[in-house]
Design a protein around this motif. Structure first.
Motif, PDB file in Angstrom:
ATOM      1  N   LYS A 280      67.885 -11.548  53.012  1.00  0.00           N
ATOM      2  CA  LYS A 280      69.008 -10.623  53.200  1.00  0.00           C
ATOM      3  C   LYS A 280      68.548  -9.171  53.066  1.00  0.00           C
ATOM      4  CE  LYS A 280      72.443 -13.489  53.918  1.00  0.00           C
ATOM      5  NZ  LYS A 280      73.156 -13.489  55.215  1.00  0.00           N
TER       6      LYS A 280
ATOM      7  N   ILE B 140      65.398 -23.342  58.836  1.00  0.00           N
ATOM      8  CA  ILE B 140      66.729 -22.735  58.970  1.00  0.00           C
ATOM      9  C   ILE B 140      67.205 -22.857  60.411  1.00  0.00           C
ATOM     10  CG2 ILE B 140      68.024 -20.566  58.841  1.00  0.00           C
ATOM     11  CD1 ILE B 140      66.120 -19.749  56.543  1.00  0.00           C
TER      12      ILE B 140
ATOM     13  N   GLU C 102      74.170 -20.309  50.893  1.00  0.00           N
ATOM     14  CA  GLU C 102      73.992 -21.383  51.871  1.00  0.00           C
ATOM     15  C   GLU C 102      72.572 -21.393  52.415  1.00  0.00           C
ATOM     16  OE1 GLU C 102      76.124 -23.344  55.808  1.00  0.00           O
ATOM     17  OE2 GLU C 102      77.113 -21.721  54.718  1.00  0.00           O
ATOM     18  N   LEU C 103      71.986 -20.220  52.621  1.00  0.00           N
ATOM     19  CA  LEU C 103      70.580 -20.181  53.043  1.00  0.00           C
ATOM     20  C   LEU C 103      69.697 -20.923  52.045  1.00  0.00           C
ATOM     21  CD1 LEU C 103      70.064 -16.506  54.304  1.00  0.00           C
ATOM     22  CD2 LEU C 103      70.022 -18.596  55.680  1.00  0.00           C
ATOM     23  N   ALA C 104      70.051 -20.833  50.772  1.00  0.00           N
ATOM     24  CA  ALA C 104      69.251 -21.466  49.730  1.00  0.00           C
ATOM     25  C   ALA C 104      69.256 -22.987  49.816  1.00  0.00           C
ATOM     26  CB  ALA C 104      69.751 -21.039  48.354  1.00  0.00           C
TER      27      ALA C 104
ATOM     28  N   VAL D  69      63.377 -22.771  51.603  1.00  0.00           N
ATOM     29  CA  VAL D  69      63.951 -21.551  51.029  1.00  0.00           C
ATOM     30  C   VAL D  69      63.915 -21.729  49.522  1.00  0.00           C
ATOM     31  CG1 VAL D  69      65.913 -19.974  50.964  1.00  0.00           C
ATOM     32  CG2 VAL D  69      65.444 -21.289  53.042  1.00  0.00           C
TER      33      VAL D  69
ATOM     34  N   GLU E 252      66.154 -16.541  49.680  1.00  0.00           N
ATOM     35  CA  GLU E 252      67.381 -16.212  50.415  1.00  0.00           C
ATOM     36  C   GLU E 252      67.763 -14.747  50.207  1.00  0.00           C
ATOM     37  OE1 GLU E 252      68.719 -18.032  46.429  1.00  0.00           O
ATOM     38  OE2 GLU E 252      67.095 -18.255  47.896  1.00  0.00           O
ATOM     39  N   HIS E 253      67.531 -14.227  49.019  1.00  0.00           N
ATOM     40  CA  HIS E 253      67.850 -12.820  48.740  1.00  0.00           C
ATOM     41  C   HIS E 253      66.831 -11.890  49.398  1.00  0.00           C
ATOM     42  CE1 HIS E 253      70.910 -14.237  46.028  1.00  0.00           C
ATOM     43  NE2 HIS E 253      70.012 -14.904  45.322  1.00  0.00           N
TER      44      HIS E 253
ATOM     45  N   TYR F 247      68.625 -24.666  52.520  1.00  0.00           N
ATOM     46  CA  TYR F 247      67.706 -25.128  53.562  1.00  0.00           C
ATOM     47  C   TYR F 247      66.311 -25.375  52.990  1.00  0.00           C
ATOM     48  CZ  TYR F 247      71.224 -24.085  57.064  1.00  0.00           C
ATOM     49  OH  TYR F 247      72.385 -24.080  57.802  1.00  0.00           O
TER      50      TYR F 247
ATOM     51  N   LEU G 138      70.659 -16.094  60.106  1.00  0.00           N
ATOM     52  CA  LEU G 138      70.270 -15.369  58.900  1.00  0.00           C
ATOM     53  C   LEU G 138      71.325 -14.349  58.488  1.00  0.00           C
ATOM     54  CD1 LEU G 138      66.467 -14.739  59.594  1.00  0.00           C
ATOM     55  CD2 LEU G 138      67.518 -16.598  58.287  1.00  0.00           C
TER      56      LEU G 138
ATOM     57  N   ALA H  89      73.957 -16.008  51.356  1.00  0.00           N
ATOM     58  CA  ALA H  89      72.686 -16.274  50.683  1.00  0.00           C
ATOM     59  C   ALA H  89      72.691 -17.640  50.005  1.00  0.00           C
ATOM     60  CB  ALA H  89      72.396 -15.181  49.666  1.00  0.00           C
TER      61      ALA H  89
END
Length: 411
Positions: free
Chosen positions: A286, A321, A270-272, A277, A282-283, A274, A263, A268
């Motif tokens: 963070k 994730i 890239e997190l989106a 998400v 993602e924001h 998965y 995490l 952010a």
């Protein structure tokens, strides 16, 4: 040999589950029981309290004859896809005559009436569901509300009598899956007794929900003695053996360090990518990381939780994730394709006979190891085992590859 199928998690197996197995066999007059069971990550997004082979042994000793694995692609999903994957697996065996699930009412006819009305997935239902989701309702609540409104508009307001109850919703999706698959399996339901699905309090001397029992275990620092009144002795024996080996109980905090590493390290954007998400989460992730006071997953979940994002939704997101599951791997089109294989986790002597029959009847290959094929969802299951092993206190490096080396459990 008549056979009834069950959809289970056994996290852990308790007296209520034992009752379900026994009553399912009784009301369907089944000679054998097949359980399709979630592996290491479960429908509510949680890691299992014990690994899938330990829970398979619990199932076999409690009266199941054959245990199949529900791929993690389906197991950590909302009710719609969890139910679809499980029913598809049972249907694909070609030997399952009936499906029996627990519900708050035990009235399968009332649920079937709703399923008959909703199976067509009307445009009105889709639009209303989408509107309720945009208002911030979690999916189960939005689906139940949309269904009730649709049926009321058709002059049948009483039909969706209990869709707000979790097992009614799940049961409805089992019935919808049977219809979508054109499965010949007969549907039956058993009324849940004395403990609700999410009930955290223990109010009976012998029956408690798995949620309450996990809470009991972790509040006792992992001690298992408190489970004795609520679980079969065979379950306790397996859990005690696994605990002595440093492999149980397992909870989210066992994965805190690798999860927080991902995490924090991933941008952010890239997190989106998965699965789960969605809508700018993602924001939110963070932002929550900057507010943490401890490296605890529970604290992170509390910071992320809103009326819109339930703890279950957020746990499923964190699981995807942690496991590296991208959105393109779990699209609706891919999931709708159903199971690509049937993975055997364990069997009894009667289960061995079922496997012999399945060689002729199964619609997809029957496998006993991740080495038996290269299907994407089987590879995802193997990776989930590697991640899960890293969360066990005394796991050896070899435990990460058990999907390739561990034979099915035989009782």
């Amino acid at each position: 040999m008549s056979t009834v199928g069950l959809v289970v998690e056994y996290n852990p197996l308790h007296n209520g589950h034992l009752y379900h197995i026994q009553q399912s066999r009784k009301i369907t007059d089944a000679e054998s029981v097949i359980a399709v069971m979630s592996g290491h990550f479960l429908q509510r997004g949680e890691p299992a309290v014990a690994d899938k082979w330990a829970r398979t042994e619990m199932a076999l000793r409690a009266g199941c004859d054959l245990v199949l694995e529900l791929p993690v692609a389906y197991s950590a999903q909302p009710a719609q896809w969890f139910a679809y994957g499980a029913v598809a697996a049972l249907d694909a065996t070609g030997v399952c005559d009936a499906l029996c699930f627990g519900s708050e009412s035990g009235d399968v006819r009332a649920l079937a009436r709703i399923a008959d009305r909703l199976a067509a997935e009307s445009e009105a239902m889709r639009l209303r569901l989408g509107a309720l989701l945009k208002e911030g309702l979690p999916y189960p609540t939005a689906y139940a509300s949309a269904a009730r409104e649709l049926l009321a508009a058709e002059g049948d307001a009483d039909a969706a009598f209990g869709l707000a109850e979790p097992n009614h919703t799940l049961g409805l999706h089992y019935l919808l899956a049977l219809r979508k698959l054109g499965s010949p399996m007969a549907a039956h339901s058993i009324r849940r007794e004395k403990a609700g699905y999410n009930e955290t309090a223990i109010t009976d001397a012998a029956i408690a929900s798995a949620t309450a029992l996990r809470r009991l275990i972790f509040e006792a620092g992992g001690a298992l003695d408190g489970l004795a009144p609520f679980a079969p002795s065979s379950t306790l024996a397996v859990l005690r053996r696994e605990a002595a080996a440093g492999k149980a109980p397992v909870g989210w905090e066992a994965f805190a360090r690798p999860l927080f590493h991902l995490l924090g390290a991933l941008p952010a954007a890239e997190l989106a990518s998965y699965a789960e998400v969605t809508e700018g989460l993602e924001h939110r992730i963070k932002g929550a990381l900057r507010e943490l006071r401890s490296w605890r997953v529970d604290e992170l979940l509390d910071l992320l939780k809103t009326r819109r994002y339930t703890r279950t939704k957020l746990q499923r997101m964190l699981a995807r994730i942690l496991l590296g599951h991208r959105k393109e791997e779990l699209t609706a089109d891919r999931l709708a394709g159903g199971v690509q294989y049937i993975r055997v986790l364990g069997f009894t002597a009667r289960g061995r006979e079922l496997l012999r029959r399945m060689k002729k009847t199964a619609a997809v290959p029957v496998v006993q190891s991740a080495a038996d094929g290269d299907w994407p969802y089987l590879a995802m299951d193997a990776r989930a085992t590697a991640v899960y092993a890293a969360g066990c206190a005394s796991a050896r490096p070899a435990d990460a590859w058990r999907d390739y080396t561990e034979p099915p459990v035989r009782i």
